[in-house]
Design a protein around this motif. Structure first.
Motif, PDB file in Angstrom:
ATOM      1  N   ILE A  70       0.640  -1.115   0.112  1.00 29.55           N
ATOM      2  CA  ILE A  70       0.170  -0.133  -0.006  1.00 29.55           C
ATOM      3  C   ILE A  70       0.974   1.239  -0.056  1.00 29.55           C
ATOM      4  O   ILE A  70       1.856   1.252   0.855  1.00 29.55           O
ATOM      5  CB  ILE A  70      -0.915   0.080   1.154  1.00 29.55           C
ATOM      6  CG1 ILE A  70      -1.774  -1.158   1.182  1.00 29.55           C
ATOM      7  CG2 ILE A  70      -1.433   1.132   1.472  1.00 29.55           C
ATOM      8  CD1 ILE A  70      -2.548  -1.525   2.443  1.00 29.55           C
ATOM      9  N   PRO A  71       0.629   2.186  -0.976  1.00 34.95           N
ATOM     10  CA  PRO A  71       1.350   3.391  -1.030  1.00 34.95           C
ATOM     11  C   PRO A  71       1.012   4.294   0.402  1.00 34.95           C
ATOM     12  O   PRO A  71       0.243   4.181   1.020  1.00 34.95           O
ATOM     13  CB  PRO A  71       0.837   4.258  -2.148  1.00 34.95           C
ATOM     14  CG  PRO A  71       0.338   3.262  -2.983  1.00 34.95           C
ATOM     15  CD  PRO A  71      -0.385   2.024  -1.958  1.00 34.95           C
ATOM     16  N   SER A  72       2.231   5.086   0.851  1.00 35.41           N
ATOM     17  CA  SER A  72       2.005   5.926   2.224  1.00 35.41           C
ATOM     18  C   SER A  72       0.898   6.938   1.984  1.00 35.41           C
ATOM     19  O   SER A  72       0.879   7.102   0.748  1.00 35.41           O
ATOM     20  CB  SER A  72       3.340   6.601   2.493  1.00 35.41           C
ATOM     21  OG  SER A  72       4.345   5.971   2.593  1.00 35.41           O
ATOM     22  N   GLY A  73       0.192   6.929   2.961  1.00 40.12           N
ATOM     23  CA  GLY A  73      -0.925   7.839   3.046  1.00 40.12           C
ATOM     24  C   GLY A  73      -2.345   7.312   2.275  1.00 40.12           C
ATOM     25  O   GLY A  73      -3.184   8.011   2.302  1.00 40.12           O
ATOM     26  N   GLU A  74      -2.258   6.080   1.962  1.00 41.96           N
ATOM     27  CA  GLU A  74      -3.485   5.381   1.067  1.00 41.96           C
ATOM     28  C   GLU A  74      -4.117   4.275   1.651  1.00 41.96           C
ATOM     29  O   GLU A  74      -4.953   3.637   0.965  1.00 41.96           O
ATOM     30  CB  GLU A  74      -2.858   4.953  -0.271  1.00 41.96           C
ATOM     31  CG  GLU A  74      -2.450   6.403  -0.958  1.00 41.96           C
ATOM     32  CD  GLU A  74      -2.403   6.221  -2.405  1.00 41.96           C
ATOM     33  OE1 GLU A  74      -2.889   5.026  -3.098  1.00 41.96           O
ATOM     34  OE2 GLU A  74      -1.553   6.932  -3.112  1.00 41.96           O
ATOM     35  N   ALA A  75      -3.999   4.208   3.097  1.00 37.58           N
ATOM     36  CA  ALA A  75      -4.971   2.977   3.561  1.00 37.58           C
ATOM     37  C   ALA A  75      -6.211   3.497   3.863  1.00 37.58           C
ATOM     38  O   ALA A  75      -6.517   4.650   4.312  1.00 37.58           O
ATOM     39  CB  ALA A  75      -4.110   2.560   5.052  1.00 37.58           C
ATOM     40  N   HIS A  76      -7.363   2.789   3.592  1.00 39.81           N
ATOM     41  CA  HIS A  76      -8.497   3.060   3.926  1.00 39.81           C
ATOM     42  C   HIS A  76      -9.141   2.791   5.418  1.00 39.81           C
ATOM     43  O   HIS A  76      -9.991   3.145   5.924  1.00 39.81           O
ATOM     44  CB  HIS A  76      -9.506   2.451   2.760  1.00 39.81           C
ATOM     45  CG  HIS A  76      -9.146   3.075   1.563  1.00 39.81           C
ATOM     46  ND1 HIS A  76      -8.760   2.379   0.480  1.00 39.81           N
ATOM     47  CD2 HIS A  76      -9.279   4.301   1.045  1.00 39.81           C
ATOM     48  CE1 HIS A  76      -8.413   3.115  -0.623  1.00 39.81           C
ATOM     49  NE2 HIS A  76      -8.881   4.382  -0.305  1.00 39.81           N
ATOM     50  N   ILE A  77      -8.389   1.503   5.793  1.00 45.67           N
ATOM     51  CA  ILE A  77      -8.785   0.867   6.922  1.00 45.67           C
ATOM     52  C   ILE A  77      -7.555   0.559   7.675  1.00 45.67           C
ATOM     53  O   ILE A  77      -6.643  -0.291   6.968  1.00 45.67           O
ATOM     54  CB  ILE A  77      -9.768  -0.460   6.910  1.00 45.67           C
ATOM     55  CG1 ILE A  77     -11.039   0.198   6.201  1.00 45.67           C
ATOM     56  CG2 ILE A  77     -10.036  -0.862   8.340  1.00 45.67           C
ATOM     57  CD1 ILE A  77     -12.180  -0.989   5.777  1.00 45.67           C
ATOM     58  N   ILE A  78      -7.376   0.520   8.993  1.00 45.26           N
ATOM     59  CA  ILE A  78      -6.291   0.040  10.035  1.00 45.26           C
ATOM     60  C   ILE A  78      -6.939  -0.862  10.649  1.00 45.26           C
ATOM     61  O   ILE A  78      -7.625  -0.184  11.668  1.00 45.26           O
ATOM     62  CB  ILE A  78      -5.258   1.296  10.260  1.00 45.26           C
ATOM     63  CG1 ILE A  78      -4.538   1.894   9.016  1.00 45.26           C
ATOM     64  CG2 ILE A  78      -4.185   0.686  10.993  1.00 45.26           C
ATOM     65  CD1 ILE A  78      -3.801   3.165   9.411  1.00 45.26           C
ATOM     66  N   ILE A  79      -6.334  -1.833  10.992  1.00 49.35           N
ATOM     67  CA  ILE A  79      -6.966  -2.707  12.189  1.00 49.35           C
ATOM     68  C   ILE A  79      -5.638  -2.846  12.828  1.00 49.35           C
ATOM     69  O   ILE A  79      -4.868  -3.581  12.574  1.00 49.35           O
ATOM     70  CB  ILE A  79      -7.446  -4.109  11.869  1.00 49.35           C
ATOM     71  CG1 ILE A  79      -8.711  -3.681  10.614  1.00 49.35           C
ATOM     72  CG2 ILE A  79      -8.000  -4.967  12.830  1.00 49.35           C
ATOM     73  CD1 ILE A  79      -9.189  -5.102  10.209  1.00 49.35           C
ATOM     74  N   GLY A  80      -5.817  -2.577  14.025  1.00 52.47           N
ATOM     75  CA  GLY A  80      -4.681  -2.478  15.005  1.00 52.47           C
ATOM     76  C   GLY A  80      -4.827  -3.431  16.144  1.00 52.47           C
ATOM     77  O   GLY A  80      -5.603  -3.011  16.855  1.00 52.47           O
TER      78      GLY A  80
END
Length: 211
Positions: A70-80
């Motif tokens: 995924i390119p930097s700044g282009e995540a739509h969802i982060i599951i942490g």
């Protein structure tokens, strides 16, 4: 196959070694693939056997064959699965449309436990996540797993919460069905309970998605 809100849809799943985030990414990716989407998965590992960083990129499209990163700044969802790891990923991958869902329970590295390093206050992490993303949802997944009797189920609790977010590519029924295929007996019962509790955590905010 329903239309994706974003195409490609980019999902980052992150945590530390041993938290089950690789299994969670595999469940998300395989479910999307079974529904007819094109899916690419990339994983990076730190010193995972010693509690190092583990991150998965899951990229989904209706029509395109995608690269795995995924390119930097282009995540739509982060599951942490761990708050500081979630913040690290948000700093690199979050953008104006990013939703983040994370467990706020810290897992302190050895340096912090020995007093050689410091760990930022959870409230500071929470505030920065809220500033970096469009939505940030804290779900006590590890606590849920402990309450139902199996700490390994925290990942499934987070997947339950993920399924209830507006804009999630997978709804509750779709993910519940894959759990029934993957687990049997007591393991299935435990994971179904964790999944339901994760759903309830988001519904309790008033932000549950329609079935």
């Amino acid at each position: 196959m329903k239309k994706l809100k974003f195409d490609p849809l980019n999902i980052v799943i992150c945590g530390i070694g041993g938290q089950g985030n690789v299994l969670a990414s595999e469940i998300v990716a395989s479910t999307m693939n079974d529904l007819g989407y094109r899916v690419a998965v990339g994983e990076t590992y730190g010193a995972s056997q010693r509690g190092g960083s583990v991150m998965s990129h899951v990229r989904v499209s209706e029509t395109e064959d995608l690269g795995v990163l995924i390119p930097s700044g282009e995540a739509h969802i982060i599951i942490g699965f761990e708050p500081l790891e979630t913040l690290r990923m948000a700093r690199q991958y979050a953008g104006a449309n990013t939703m983040v869902i994370y467990d706020p329970r810290p897992v302190y590295p050895l340096g912090v436990l020995q007093g050689n390093q410091s760990y930022p206050p959870i409230e500071e992490i929470k505030k920065e996540l809220e500033a970096l993303t469009a939505e940030a949802h804290a779900v006590q997944a590890a606590d849920i797993a402990m309450e139902i009797g199996d700490t390994r189920a925290a990942n499934v609790a987070l997947l339950g919460a993920f399924s209830r977010l507006e804009g999630s590519p997978l709804n509750t029924e779709e993910l519940a069905a894959i759990l029934a295929q993957r687990f049997q007996g007591r393991a299935l019962e435990i994971n179904q309970k964790a999944f339901a509790r994760g759903c309830e955590a988001i519904d309790g905010e008033g932000g549950g998605a329609d079935e």
